[in-house]
Design a protein around this motif. Sequence first.
Motif, short mmCIF file in Angstrom:
data_model
loop_
_atom_site.label_atom_id
_atom_site.label_comp_id
_atom_site.label_asym_id
_atom_site.label_seq_id
_atom_site.Cartn_x
_atom_site.Cartn_y
_atom_site.Cartn_z
N LEU A 88 12.40 -3.26 -2.26
CA LEU A 88 12.33 -4.54 -1.32
C LEU A 88 13.49 -4.90 -1.15
N ALA A 89 13.99 -5.04 0.43
CA ALA A 89 15.01 -5.47 0.93
C ALA A 89 15.08 -6.23 2.10
N PRO A 90 16.07 -6.82 2.56
CA PRO A 90 16.01 -7.77 3.77
C PRO A 90 16.06 -7.01 4.94
N VAL A 91 15.61 -7.31 5.99
CA VAL A 91 15.36 -6.77 7.25
C VAL A 91 17.01 -6.76 7.80
N ASP A 92 17.56 -8.02 7.62
CA ASP A 92 18.99 -8.35 7.94
C ASP A 92 19.61 -7.86 6.80
N ALA A 93 20.40 -6.79 6.68
CA ALA A 93 21.01 -6.58 5.29
C ALA A 93 22.18 -7.66 5.00
N ASP A 94 22.67 -8.42 5.94
CA ASP A 94 23.68 -9.50 5.66
C ASP A 94 23.08 -10.87 5.62
N ALA A 95 21.66 -10.93 5.34
CA ALA A 95 20.95 -12.48 5.18
C ALA A 95 21.57 -12.82 3.96
N PRO A 96 21.95 -14.16 4.08
CA PRO A 96 22.60 -14.98 2.80
C PRO A 96 21.87 -15.08 1.67
N ASP A 97 20.47 -15.24 1.76
CA ASP A 97 19.33 -15.40 0.78
C ASP A 97 18.76 -13.99 0.61
N ALA A 98 19.22 -12.91 0.68
CA ALA A 98 18.64 -11.69 0.49
C ALA A 98 18.17 -11.38 -0.97
N MET A 99 16.94 -10.88 -1.22
CA MET A 99 16.46 -10.55 -2.36
C MET A 99 16.39 -8.85 -2.32
N ARG A 100 16.84 -8.17 -3.03
CA ARG A 100 16.87 -6.78 -3.37
C ARG A 100 16.04 -6.35 -4.72
N ALA A 101 15.26 -5.72 -4.66
CA ALA A 101 14.36 -4.93 -5.77
C ALA A 101 13.98 -3.75 -5.64
N GLN A 102 13.77 -3.00 -6.70
CA GLN A 102 13.33 -1.80 -6.51
C GLN A 102 12.55 -1.47 -7.84
N GLY A 103 11.56 -0.48 -7.93
CA GLY A 103 10.68 0.00 -9.12
C GLY A 103 9.84 0.99 -8.81
N THR A 104 8.94 1.21 -9.86
CA THR A 104 8.14 2.29 -9.75
C THR A 104 6.76 1.81 -10.10
N ASP A 105 5.66 2.33 -9.21
CA ASP A 105 4.26 1.99 -9.38
C ASP A 105 3.26 3.15 -9.87
N PHE A 106 2.64 2.99 -10.84
CA PHE A 106 1.68 4.01 -11.45
C PHE A 106 0.18 3.58 -10.92
N GLY A 107 -0.52 4.52 -10.35
CA GLY A 107 -1.99 4.23 -10.03
C GLY A 107 -3.03 5.04 -10.43
N VAL A 108 -4.18 4.58 -10.31
CA VAL A 108 -5.13 5.47 -10.63
C VAL A 108 -6.20 5.27 -9.34
N VAL A 109 -6.34 6.43 -9.10
CA VAL A 109 -7.32 6.69 -7.52
C VAL A 109 -8.68 7.04 -7.92
N ALA A 110 -9.70 6.27 -7.11
CA ALA A 110 -11.14 6.48 -7.52
C ALA A 110 -11.78 6.44 -6.03
N ASP A 111 -12.38 7.72 -5.95
CA ASP A 111 -13.00 7.76 -4.48
C ASP A 111 -12.11 7.46 -3.19
N GLY A 112 -10.67 7.92 -3.31
CA GLY A 112 -9.70 7.94 -2.30
C GLY A 112 -9.28 6.26 -2.15
#
Length: 260
Positions: A88-112
């Motif tokens: 997750l990152a701001p569209v404007d990298a210089d935005a003063p209230d920018a929130m940046r985050a990163q992570g990993t998701d684990f999913g289970v798929v059923a019927d696509g």
Amino acid sequence: MSKQTELNELIERYIAVWNETDAPRRRALIAQVFTEDADFLDPLTHAYGHDGIDAMIAAMQQRFPAHRVSRHGDIDAFQDRVRFAWRLAPVDADAPDAMRAQGTDFGVVADGRLCKLTGFFDPMPEAPVQKKHGWSVDSFAAFWAKPNPALVPRALAPDVVGYWPGSEPVRGVDAYTQRIAELIAMVPDFRLEVAEHAANGDCVFIRWIARGSLDDAPFEFTGVDRVRVRDGLVAENRIFCDHPLIQVLAASHSRQRAAV
């Protein structure tokens, strides 16, 4: 089309869901990406079904309107399991209230489609507001002027207990944070204004005014928090308020617990 190609397209649609701000198009994407009984869980929220997931994503978009989610790295998969990383990152990298985050998701798929998804933050999201850990009336007021559930844990003692009207006590940092996230997901424009406060020993009493809208109807009501502080952190919070919204939140939490 190969199974890997189908999976890549599914995850790309999943990322697109987080960035789609047009409500009808977002709902259509959600129906393509998630099963009707999909279960989404991360450290800040627990959402069920298309309605719950849509409300969660809409709340995130309102909180971070100039940000975008992107996938990075490869998609790992075997049988019906999938793993991928996001940012997750701001569209404007210089935005003063920018929130940046990163992570990993684990999913289970059923019927696509995704029927279960669990997300992890690495590191936990941080915002430039309230970088100092601890709790005070000023930090309480600042938080509720621009609520962000990611900031909640830094104000809580490990054994914190929260008492919300109409529900069982909320115990521990994770459960307490989830309750705040549920409220904000239900009412994204929920805000509190501190009207007055007083201290007695290790307890602080705060009378607040709540404002926001639910089902397109604006509301305003008052309540009181009695916050017990230990070593600068919230050890206990008792909320005194009889507004119907608090009862709705309690009922929603009880339904989610029953569904687990």
